[in-house]
Design an enzyme around this catalytic site. Structure first.
Site, PDB file in Angstrom:
ATOM      1  CB  THR A  11      21.066  34.012  21.664  1.00 32.62           C
ATOM      2  OG1 THR A  11      20.129  33.190  20.999  1.00 32.62           O
ATOM      3  CG2 THR A  11      21.672  33.209  22.801  1.00 32.62           C
ATOM      4  CG  ASP A  12      15.765  33.552  20.478  1.00 30.63           C
ATOM      5  OD1 ASP A  12      16.827  32.932  20.250  1.00 30.63           O
ATOM      6  OD2 ASP A  12      14.822  33.581  19.648  1.00 30.63           O
ATOM      7  CD  GLU A  13      19.826  28.912  20.036  1.00 29.61           C
ATOM      8  OE1 GLU A  13      20.353  27.976  20.640  1.00 29.61           O
ATOM      9  OE2 GLU A  13      19.869  29.041  18.805  1.00 29.61           O
TER      10      GLU A  13
ATOM     11  CE  LYS B 148      25.669  34.797  23.049  1.00 28.68           C
ATOM     12  NZ  LYS B 148      26.700  35.772  22.587  1.00 28.68           N
TER      13      LYS B 148
ATOM     14  CE1 TYR C  58      25.813  30.858  20.548  1.00 33.75           C
ATOM     15  CE2 TYR C  58      23.498  30.221  20.495  1.00 33.75           C
ATOM     16  CZ  TYR C  58      24.484  31.179  20.341  1.00 33.75           C
ATOM     17  OH  TYR C  58      24.130  32.466  19.989  1.00 33.75           O
TER      18      TYR C  58
HETATM   19  P1  NAD Z   1      29.404  34.552  13.685  1.00 37.73           P
HETATM   20  O1  NAD Z   1      29.784  33.172  14.086  1.00 37.73           O
HETATM   21  O2  NAD Z   1      28.996  34.825  12.278  1.00 37.73           O
HETATM   22  O3  NAD Z   1      30.618  35.555  13.998  1.00 37.73           O
HETATM   23  C1  NAD Z   1      31.348  35.495  15.192  1.00 37.73           C
HETATM   24  C2  NAD Z   1      32.581  36.378  15.021  1.00 37.73           C
HETATM   25  O4  NAD Z   1      33.323  36.343  16.256  1.00 37.73           O
HETATM   26  C3  NAD Z   1      33.546  35.889  13.930  1.00 37.73           C
HETATM   27  O5  NAD Z   1      34.005  36.967  13.166  1.00 37.73           O
HETATM   28  C4  NAD Z   1      34.688  35.256  14.716  1.00 37.73           C
HETATM   29  O6  NAD Z   1      35.930  35.325  14.024  1.00 37.73           O
HETATM   30  C5  NAD Z   1      34.687  36.106  15.971  1.00 37.73           C
HETATM   31  N1  NAD Z   1      35.286  35.419  17.118  1.00 37.73           N
HETATM   32  C6  NAD Z   1      35.022  34.156  17.557  1.00 37.73           C
HETATM   33  N2  NAD Z   1      35.765  33.881  18.629  1.00 37.73           N
HETATM   34  C7  NAD Z   1      36.496  35.002  18.899  1.00 37.73           C
HETATM   35  C8  NAD Z   1      37.427  35.341  19.903  1.00 37.73           C
HETATM   36  N3  NAD Z   1      37.783  34.462  20.864  1.00 37.73           N
HETATM   37  N4  NAD Z   1      37.972  36.576  19.881  1.00 37.73           N
HETATM   38  C9  NAD Z   1      37.643  37.470  18.907  1.00 37.73           C
HETATM   39  N5  NAD Z   1      36.772  37.195  17.930  1.00 37.73           N
HETATM   40  C10 NAD Z   1      36.201  35.975  17.925  1.00 37.73           C
HETATM   41  O7  NAD Z   1      28.273  34.998  14.696  1.00 37.73           O
HETATM   42  P2  NAD Z   1      26.992  35.917  14.453  1.00 37.73           P
HETATM   43  O8  NAD Z   1      25.905  35.086  13.906  1.00 37.73           O
HETATM   44  O9  NAD Z   1      27.410  37.132  13.761  1.00 37.73           O
HETATM   45  O10 NAD Z   1      26.612  36.255  15.962  1.00 37.73           O
HETATM   46  C11 NAD Z   1      27.159  37.409  16.610  1.00 37.73           C
HETATM   47  C12 NAD Z   1      26.675  37.422  18.045  1.00 37.73           C
HETATM   48  O11 NAD Z   1      25.250  37.468  18.056  1.00 37.73           O
HETATM   49  C13 NAD Z   1      27.063  36.184  18.843  1.00 37.73           C
HETATM   50  O12 NAD Z   1      27.373  36.598  20.149  1.00 37.73           O
HETATM   51  C14 NAD Z   1      25.802  35.332  18.831  1.00 37.73           C
HETATM   52  O13 NAD Z   1      25.744  34.535  19.984  1.00 37.73           O
HETATM   53  C15 NAD Z   1      24.736  36.397  18.830  1.00 37.73           C
HETATM   54  N6  NAD Z   1      23.467  36.009  18.205  1.00 37.73           N
HETATM   55  C16 NAD Z   1      23.436  35.540  16.918  1.00 37.73           C
HETATM   56  C17 NAD Z   1      22.188  35.269  16.331  1.00 37.73           C
HETATM   57  C18 NAD Z   1      22.094  34.760  14.921  1.00 37.73           C
HETATM   58  O14 NAD Z   1      20.985  34.443  14.488  1.00 37.73           O
HETATM   59  N7  NAD Z   1      23.159  34.691  14.152  1.00 37.73           N
HETATM   60  C19 NAD Z   1      21.016  35.436  17.066  1.00 37.73           C
HETATM   61  C20 NAD Z   1      21.096  35.864  18.390  1.00 37.73           C
HETATM   62  C21 NAD Z   1      22.329  36.190  18.934  1.00 37.73           C
HETATM   63  O1  DAU Z   2      17.766  32.019  18.130  1.00 36.30           O
HETATM   64  C1  DAU Z   2      18.983  32.687  17.966  1.00 36.30           C
HETATM   65  C2  DAU Z   2      20.044  31.723  17.500  1.00 36.30           C
HETATM   66  O2  DAU Z   2      19.765  31.443  16.135  1.00 36.30           O
HETATM   67  C3  DAU Z   2      21.465  32.257  17.645  1.00 36.30           C
HETATM   68  O3  DAU Z   2      21.748  32.458  18.996  1.00 36.30           O
HETATM   69  C4  DAU Z   2      22.479  31.298  17.035  1.00 36.30           C
HETATM   70  O4  DAU Z   2      23.772  31.855  17.083  1.00 36.30           O
HETATM   71  C5  DAU Z   2      22.095  31.049  15.598  1.00 36.30           C
HETATM   72  O5  DAU Z   2      22.969  30.090  15.024  1.00 36.30           O
HETATM   73  C6  DAU Z   2      20.650  30.560  15.508  1.00 36.30           C
HETATM   74  O6  DAU Z   2      20.533  29.238  16.087  1.00 36.30           O
HETATM   75  P1  DAU Z   2      19.647  28.104  15.389  1.00 36.30           P
HETATM   76  O7  DAU Z   2      20.086  26.799  15.877  1.00 36.30           O
HETATM   77  O8  DAU Z   2      18.199  28.430  15.504  1.00 36.30           O
HETATM   78  O9  DAU Z   2      20.083  28.362  13.845  1.00 36.30           O
HETATM   79  P2  DAU Z   2      20.426  27.345  12.669  1.00 36.30           P
HETATM   80  O10 DAU Z   2      20.520  28.147  11.428  1.00 36.30           O
HETATM   81  O11 DAU Z   2      21.567  26.457  13.014  1.00 36.30           O
HETATM   82  O12 DAU Z   2      19.120  26.456  12.587  1.00 36.30           O
HETATM   83  C7  DAU Z   2      17.851  27.055  12.384  1.00 36.30           C
HETATM   84  C8  DAU Z   2      16.819  25.939  12.453  1.00 36.30           C
HETATM   85  O13 DAU Z   2      16.979  25.084  11.308  1.00 36.30           O
HETATM   86  C9  DAU Z   2      16.986  25.021  13.650  1.00 36.30           C
HETATM   87  O14 DAU Z   2      15.705  24.586  14.061  1.00 36.30           O
HETATM   88  C10 DAU Z   2      17.792  23.846  13.106  1.00 36.30           C
HETATM   89  C11 DAU Z   2      17.306  23.753  11.692  1.00 36.30           C
HETATM   90  N1  DAU Z   2      18.286  23.269  10.701  1.00 36.30           N
HETATM   91  C12 DAU Z   2      19.513  23.859  10.682  1.00 36.30           C
HETATM   92  C13 DAU Z   2      20.455  23.475   9.764  1.00 36.30           C
HETATM   93  C14 DAU Z   2      21.841  24.102   9.750  1.00 36.30           C
HETATM   94  C15 DAU Z   2      17.929  22.318   9.761  1.00 36.30           C
HETATM   95  O15 DAU Z   2      16.792  21.795   9.763  1.00 36.30           O
HETATM   96  N2  DAU Z   2      18.854  21.940   8.849  1.00 36.30           N
HETATM   97  C16 DAU Z   2      20.118  22.465   8.811  1.00 36.30           C
HETATM   98  O16 DAU Z   2      20.932  22.064   7.943  1.00 36.30           O
END
Ligand code: NAD
Ligand code: DAU
Length: 370
Positions: free
Chosen positions: A133-135, A163, A159
């Protein structure tokens, strides 16, 4: 023909990746390993499983015995690791689960791949791709340039720290054992199959059901929105073209403050209801069902502790070297996403379980977020 092991394939990005991969590379064998936490949903993969396009195995990436046996049985040449605890707010509530899966789980997978592939892994074309992630880069000042692959790590939340630790382990395995690894660090994904704890699906469902739209703090935090289909394509390019040992930043190139993005969703839902009278009957609690605006549901609530103010990704390197460009404009991507949720109510009703409702009630209890 590749043999892929996709971990976390029942989650949001993993499931989209399985759909993408099975369409783009139908001859490949894809095995999904997922422990099915609250965020994992077999409903997202049902069509692929029923059609025999992917093979699903329930298991924990931190279970060394199970992972070792699976690698021995399936002999994948490619591992794509999506499995993670992914929600920042939950990591603030309970960091331990994030360390177990994101750090220890990743190390268990790396070790299993090292043992299964042996010292000739690179020569045999094996690849361990880790999705990050970019985080990990922390928060950006309003006018600062986007994160590059050499921006120092400065994670803010548990989190992000988990990562970052996982990324370091991947690099250590690549350096010490010559395990052929790549990493991608991408920005906020959105699109189909996203669990409704994240900002966009949470707001879409709340708009439909007439619940408030919680805007943390002033709502001026900026994220760089990447459509999940573009992310899947980027990973494909990395697997196809990147040498091992490389890290790639992947951004959507669309930075926007949260409050503006949520406002766009309100307008899209209002327009959808105006165009289709059946929506008012299906979702009578939505303000749009009574001719009102979803914007009336927006409410500022207490900010997330340690909230990162801005993320932005410089995708210049992956564009120049691998030819990647995010193709989905934010307006079109949001519209398609809203319509996906409108036409997949069965999916989101099935994933909004009792656990989710309890978590939601805790998270947005009046005393917790005045
Ligand atoms: P998500 O939470 O939707 O899905 C995670 C999946 O992993 C689920 O299916 C869960 O059951 C599985 N899982 C969790 N723990 C596990 C374990 N111990 N063993 C096997 N499976 C397990 O997550 P996502 O949003 O699809 O993110 C996928 C990946 O991308 C993550 O590594 C996250 O850090 C990264 N990522 C997500 C975003 C985003 O915006 N969603 C952005 C940047 C990076
Ligand atoms: O940047 C990549 C990341 O993006 C991933 O690594 C994470 O897995 C993914 O969850 C996401 O993280 P964020 O914290 O940016 O996503 P989230 O959807 O939780 O929140 C997006 C923005 O909105 C953040 O600034 C928090 C804000 N927010 C979020 C929620 C859930 C609100 O203002 N209200 C809300 O109810």
């Amino acid at each position: 023909m590749r043999r892929l092991l996709v971990t976390g394939g029942a989650g949001f990005i993993g499931a989209n990746f399985c759909h993408y991969w099975s369409a783009a590379h139908p001859a490949d064998r894809v095995v999904v390993l997922d422990s099915l936490t609250y965020a994992g949903n077999l409903a997202s993969l049902a069509a692929l499983i029923d059609a025999g396009r992917i093979h699903f195995v329930r298991g924990d990436i931190g279970d060394a015995e199970r992972v070792g046996a699976l690698l021995a049985a399936e002999r994948p040449d490619t591992v794509v690791n999506f499995a993670a605890e992914s929600h920042v707010d939950r990591s603030i509530e309970d960091p331990a689960a994030f360390l177990r899966t994101n750090v220890t789980g990743t190390q268990v997978l790396l070790e299993a791949a090292r043992r299964a592939w042996g010292p000739e892994a690179a020569q045999r074309g094996c690849r361990f791709h880790h999705v990050s992630t970019d985080e990990v880069y922390g928060s950006l000042a309003p006018d600062a340039a986007g994160f590059t692959e050499s921006t120092p790590y400065a994670p803010s939340s548990p989190y992000a720290a988990s990562k970052a630790a996982a990324d370091h382990l991947v690099r250590a395995y690549a350096h010490t054992y010559r395990l052929p690894c790549t990493i991608s660090n991408c920005s906020n994904n959105y699109g189909p199959y996203q669990f409704p704890e994240k900002l966009l699906p949470l707001c879409i469902l709340n708009l439909l059901e007439g619940r408030t739209l919680p805007i943390y703090g002033d709502g001026l935090q900026i994220r760089d929105w990447l459509h999940v289909s573009d992310h899947c394509r980027a990973i494909d390019l990395i697997l196809e073209k990147s040498p091992p040992g490389e890290t790639w930043n992947v951004g959507g190139g669309t930075q926007e403050p949260n409050i503006i993005v949520v406002g766009r969703l309100c307008d899209l839902i209002d327009a959808a209801f105006a165009a289709d009278a059946a929506l008012a009957r299906r979702f009578p609690h939505s303000p749009a069902a009574r001719g009102g605006s979803g914007r009336s549901l927006m409410q500022h609530v207490r900010d997330r502790p340690g909230h990162d103010r801005r993320y932005a990704v410089d995708s210049g390197r992956i564009r120049a070297r691998l030819g990647f460009q995010a193709g989905t404009a934010l307006a079109a991507g949001l519209e398609a996403t809203v319509h996906w949720y409108l036409s997949h109510e069965d999916w989101w009703q099935s994933v909004v379980s009792g656990e989710y409702r309890q978590w939601y009630a805790r998270q947005y209890a009046p005393q917790a977020r005045p």
